[in-house]
Write an enzyme that holds these catalytic residues in place. Structure first.
Site, PDB file in Angstrom:
ATOM      1  N   ASP A   4      35.638  32.506 100.448  1.00 62.59           N
ATOM      2  CA  ASP A   4      36.135  31.949 100.869  1.00 62.59           C
ATOM      3  C   ASP A   4      35.725  30.486  99.670  1.00 62.59           C
ATOM      4  O   ASP A   4      34.736  30.543  99.343  1.00 62.59           O
ATOM      5  CB  ASP A   4      35.864  31.407 102.590  1.00 62.59           C
ATOM      6  CG  ASP A   4      37.018  30.251 102.551  1.00 62.59           C
ATOM      7  OD1 ASP A   4      37.981  29.823 101.961  1.00 62.59           O
ATOM      8  OD2 ASP A   4      37.405  30.205 104.091  1.00 62.59           O
ATOM      9  N   CYS A  14      32.939  48.707 128.727  1.00 64.30           N
ATOM     10  CA  CYS A  14      33.424  49.370 127.638  1.00 64.30           C
ATOM     11  C   CYS A  14      32.407  50.404 127.091  1.00 64.30           C
ATOM     12  O   CYS A  14      31.682  51.161 127.880  1.00 64.30           O
ATOM     13  CB  CYS A  14      32.137  48.112 126.139  1.00 64.30           C
ATOM     14  SG  CYS A  14      33.013  48.906 125.089  1.00 64.30           S
ATOM     15  N   CYS A  19      32.099  51.873 123.311  1.00 65.34           N
ATOM     16  CA  CYS A  19      31.521  52.006 122.029  1.00 65.34           C
ATOM     17  C   CYS A  19      30.026  52.959 122.886  1.00 65.34           C
ATOM     18  O   CYS A  19      29.608  52.837 123.917  1.00 65.34           O
ATOM     19  CB  CYS A  19      31.077  50.908 121.764  1.00 65.34           C
ATOM     20  SG  CYS A  19      29.918  49.599 122.461  1.00 65.34           S
ATOM     21  N   CYS A  52      27.034  50.559 124.102  1.00 63.60           N
ATOM     22  CA  CYS A  52      27.089  50.620 125.742  1.00 63.60           C
ATOM     23  C   CYS A  52      26.896  51.058 126.636  1.00 63.60           C
ATOM     24  O   CYS A  52      26.433  51.151 128.230  1.00 63.60           O
ATOM     25  CB  CYS A  52      29.162  49.353 125.892  1.00 63.60           C
ATOM     26  SG  CYS A  52      28.632  48.061 125.217  1.00 63.60           S
TER      27      CYS A  52
HETATM   28  N1  GUN Z   1      39.157  29.291 107.435  1.00 60.56           N
HETATM   29  C1  GUN Z   1      39.240  29.455 108.387  1.00 60.56           C
HETATM   30  N2  GUN Z   1      40.527  28.432 108.285  1.00 60.56           N
HETATM   31  C2  GUN Z   1      40.217  27.957 107.021  1.00 60.56           C
HETATM   32  C3  GUN Z   1      42.026  27.457 106.333  1.00 60.56           C
HETATM   33  O1  GUN Z   1      42.690  26.739 106.261  1.00 60.56           O
HETATM   34  N3  GUN Z   1      41.373  26.987 104.792  1.00 60.56           N
HETATM   35  C4  GUN Z   1      40.387  28.063 104.234  1.00 60.56           C
HETATM   36  N4  GUN Z   1      40.142  27.862 103.432  1.00 60.56           N
HETATM   37  N5  GUN Z   1      39.298  28.504 104.988  1.00 60.56           N
HETATM   38  C5  GUN Z   1      39.386  28.685 106.472  1.00 60.56           C
HETATM   39 ZN    ZN Z   2      30.458  47.779 123.442  1.00 60.70          ZN
END
Ligand code: GUN
Ligand code: ZN
Length: 554
Positions: free
Chosen positions: A86, A269, A271, A274
C-alpha cells in the site's frame, strides 16, 4: 492472470497468478508492519497466508529503508510469496500525513520490488460533500493513469465516497487503465461505524460496473464477521491489520463480533490456542505474550472463516452461510436488503442450479437471486399448480426441479400430486429453455425409483433428467429441438477439440447469448450445433476473463 474455478452467490473461487506465485481467492492478506512483527512469516504461512500486504510509506520512512531497497522486499521481510504494497494513502487519512509525492511512491514500490503496487489515491470520506468527493475521485483516476506508465502491476483504486454515481464513474475510468487488481477504497470508516448498508451499496455498485475478470479487494476489511457477506457480494481480497491491532488492544475477534479479553470467562473458540488456555491465565500474561496469544487466535478465526467461505462456495450454500453471519449485528441484517436493488445483476451472476438444497433461514431468503429468478422463470407457465412459499404457485410438473424440489421451507407439506411424466418433461423444458416442446417422445422410467431417467424420440436419445436437480440435460441430438442459448466458435481446430469433449476456454469463444452460469448451452460452429455443455461463466464474464474454462462440454 485470474481464472474462475468455482462459484456461488456473487462469490467465486479463483486462481490468481502473480509473478509465478499462485494464490487462491477469496483470501485475506495479513498486514505486516516491518517495525512491529508480532507473528513470524513462517507462522503466517502456516495459518494459511498466501500473500501478504505491507506499507511502502512506512518502510520508506523507517530506519531500515536502505536495507529494504538493497535486499528487496522479499528478502527484507523473509517472505517468498507475493507481496502487495500500500502507498501511504491510509496514513494521510488516519494520521494527517501530508506531501506524499505520488510518483515517488510508485518509484519506491518498484525499487523494493513489490509484486502489486498501489498509487497514492485520495481517501474519500463518508462526510465529504459531493464537490470534495469529485475532486478526490478524479485526482485518484489521474494518479492511477500516471502510475500505469510506471508499472504494469498496478492496483486500480476506486474512490467516490458515498456517491454511487461517482463510484460508477470511477469504476469505468479506472477499468480503462487496465490494472491487475481493483481495490474499493474509502470504506474503513463505514466498517468502523457499522454502516453496512452503505458499504454493501458501494460494493455492489462497483461490482456491477467493473470488469469481471480481475480480483476485487475491499480495502481495509479485516473483521471476519463481514467476510462471508462481502464475498457473496463479489469481493475476492481482504487485508487485515485487524488481527494485530485488535490483539494490541486486548480484543478477541469472532465471526459474531469482538470481545474484550477482560470480559471473557471462557474462550468461545476451538482453535489450538484457545483449547489449551483459560482467559484468567491469559489476562495475567505480560503484554507481549498476551498480544501474541490474541494475534494467533485472531488469525485462526480469520483464516478459518476464509476456509469456511470457500467450502460454502464449493457446496453452493454461501447465501445460507451469509444469512447466519447477518445475525451478528442488526445493521448487517438490514444491509442485506440492498441486494434487492441489484437483483437484475445478481440474477445473472448466481448459478441456476445448486448442489445444496435452498434452506429458508428467514425473511431474507425471499430476496435471494435464485428465488426471484425462479419466480420470474415460472411466470406465464400454465397448468395446475401447487403453493410453495416463497416461490408462490409452482407448476405441478416442476415439483422435482431446482429450487422448487430442492428447498427446505418450514411449514411446507408435500402436496402429493401425481403428474404425467411427459408433462414433467415438457414443463421442465419450458422452465429451463423458455420454449414449448411439441415433439413426439417417450419417457424411460427408473425401475427402482420410478423417476424419469431418459427421454427418447423413437431410438434417438433426446436427453436425461438429472437426478440431483430434475433438470433436463439434452443430448447433442436433443439440443436441436430446443431453443438453447448458443456459444459461437469460429476456429476449426477449436471445434475439433470441443467435439472430443474438451472444455471450452473463454479466449476461444467468438460470441454468445445472454448466458447465466450453470445453464446448459449449445456450442455452434459453422451454423451447426457440435456439442452441449454447462456454462461456468455468464456472457459478461466470458468476454472479460482472459483465461480459464467457460463451458464444460458434456
Ligand atoms: N487502506 C484502507 N483504505 C484505503 C484506501 O482507500 N486506499 C488505500 N491506498 N489504502 C487503504
Ligand atoms: Zn481461538
Amino acid at each position: 492472470m485470474f481464472e474462475l474455478k468455482d462459484r456461488d452467490a456473487n462469490g467465486r473461487i479463483c486462481k490468481w497468478t502473480i509473478n509465478e506465485h499462485e494464490v487462491t481467492t477469496p483470501t485475506i492478506m495479513p498486514v505486516v508492519n516491518p517495525n512491529k512483527m508480532i507473528i513470524s512469516m513462517e507462522e503466517l504461512k502456516k495459518f494459511g497466508a498466501e500473500i501478504i500486504i505491507t506499507n511502502a510509506f512506512i518502510i520508506k520512512n523507517s530506519a531500515s529503508k536502505d536495507e529494504c531497497v538493497e535486499k528487496g522486499l522479499h528478502d527484507f521481510l523473509k517472505w517468498d510469496g507475493p507481496i502487495y504494497t500500500d502507498s501511504g494513502t491510509f496514513q494521510m487519512y488516519s494520521q494527517g500525513v501530508k506531501n506524499l509525492l505520488p510518483e515517488d511512491m510508485i518509484d519506491f514500490q518498484n525499487q523494493i520490488k513489490s509484486d502489486i503496487v498501489t498509487p497514492v489515491d485520495l481517501f474519500t470520506l463518508p462526510e465529504d460533500i459531493k464537490k470534495q468527493a469529485i475532486e478526490k475521485t478524479d485526482e485518484t483516476s489521474v494518479r492511477v493513469f500516471t502510475a500505469k506508465q510506471l508499472t504494469n502491476r498496478l492496483v486500480g483504486t476506486i474512490q467516490g465516497g458515498l456517491f454511487l454515481d461517482l463510484r460508477k464513474r470511477a469504476c469505468k475510468e479506472i477499468a480503462a487503465a487496465d490494472p491487475e487488481v481493483f481495490a474499493i477504497g474509502g470504506i474503513v470508516p463505514l466498517m468502523e461505524q457499522y454502516r453496512f448498508k452503505e458499504l454493501f451499496e458501494i460494493i455492489l455498485t462497483c461490482k456491477e460496473n467493473l470488469p469481471a475478470g480481475k480480483p476485487v479487494h475491499a480495502f481495509g476489511a479485516g473483521h471476519p464477521m463481514i467476510f462471508a457477506p462481502l464475498v457473496a457480494l463479489g469481493c475476492d481480497l481482504f487485508d487485515s491489520a485487524m488481527y494485530a491491532l485488535a490483539a494490541q488492544n486486548d480484543r478477541y475477534l469472532t465471526v459474531n463480533g469482538t470481545h474484550q479479553l477482560g470480559d471473557l470467562i471462557e474462550f468461545p473458540c476451538n482453535c489450538p490456542e484457545c483449547v489449551k488456555a483459560k482467559p484468567d491465565k491469559i489476562k495475567k500474561l505480560p503484554k507481549h505474550e498476551r498480544e501474541q496469544f490474541l494475534a494467533r487466535h485472531n488469525l485462526h478465526v480469520t483464516f478459518g472463516e476464509i476456509r469456511t467461505i470457500r467450502q460454502a462456495i464449493k457446496e453452493n450454500n454461501l447465501w445460507e452461510l451469509v444469512q447466519t453471519r447477518l445475525r451478528a449485528h442488526p445493521n448487517l441484517l438490514e444491509a442485506f436488503n440492498v441486494i434487492k436493488k441489484h437483483k437484475k445483476y445478481l440474477m445473472k451472476q448466481d448459478i441456476i442450479s445448486k448442489k445444496s438444497a435452498l434452506f429458508y433461514l428467514g425473511k431474507e431468503t425471499e430476496i435471494r437471486p435464485e428465488v426471484l429468478r425462479a419466480k420470474e422463470m415460472i411466470k406465464g407457465m400454465s397448468g395446475p399448480t401447487f403453493l410453495k412459499k416463497p416461490f408462490g404457485k409452482v407448476p405441478n410438473g416442476l415439483k422435482g426441479v431446482y429450487p422448487f424440489g430442492q428447498s427446505v421451507i418450514p411449514g411446507f407439506k408435500d402436496p402429493r400430486i401425481k403428474v404425467d411424466p411427459k408433462e414433467i418433461v415438457r414443463q421442465t423444458i419450458e422452465y429451463q429453455y423458455g420454449c414449448k416442446f411439441n415433439e413426439n417422445f417417450t419417457v424411460e422410467l427408473s425401475r427402482q425409483t420410478g423417476r424419469i431417467r431418459r427421454v427418447w424420440r423413437a431410438k434417438t436419445l433426446l436427453g436425461t433428467i438429472r437426478a440431483s436437480d430434475g433438470f433436463f440435460i439434452p443430448s447433442l441430438e436433443g439440443a436441436k429441438y430446443l431453443n438453447m442459448k448458443k456459444v459461437l466458435i469460429d476456429e476449426e481446430e477449436i471445434a475439433k477439440h470441443v467435439k472430443e469433449g474438451r472444455s471450452l476456454f473463454t479466449r476461444f469463444i467468438d460470441r454468445c447469448d445472454d448466458i447465466i452460469p450453470g445453464e446448459e448451452v449449445a456450442i455452434v460452429y459453422n451454423k451447426e450445433i457440435i456439442a452441449v455443455g454447462t456454462a461456468l461463466l455468464n456472457k459478461k464474464e466470458i468476454s472479460e476473463f482472459k483465461r480459464g474454462v467457460a463451458i464444460k462440454i458434456r
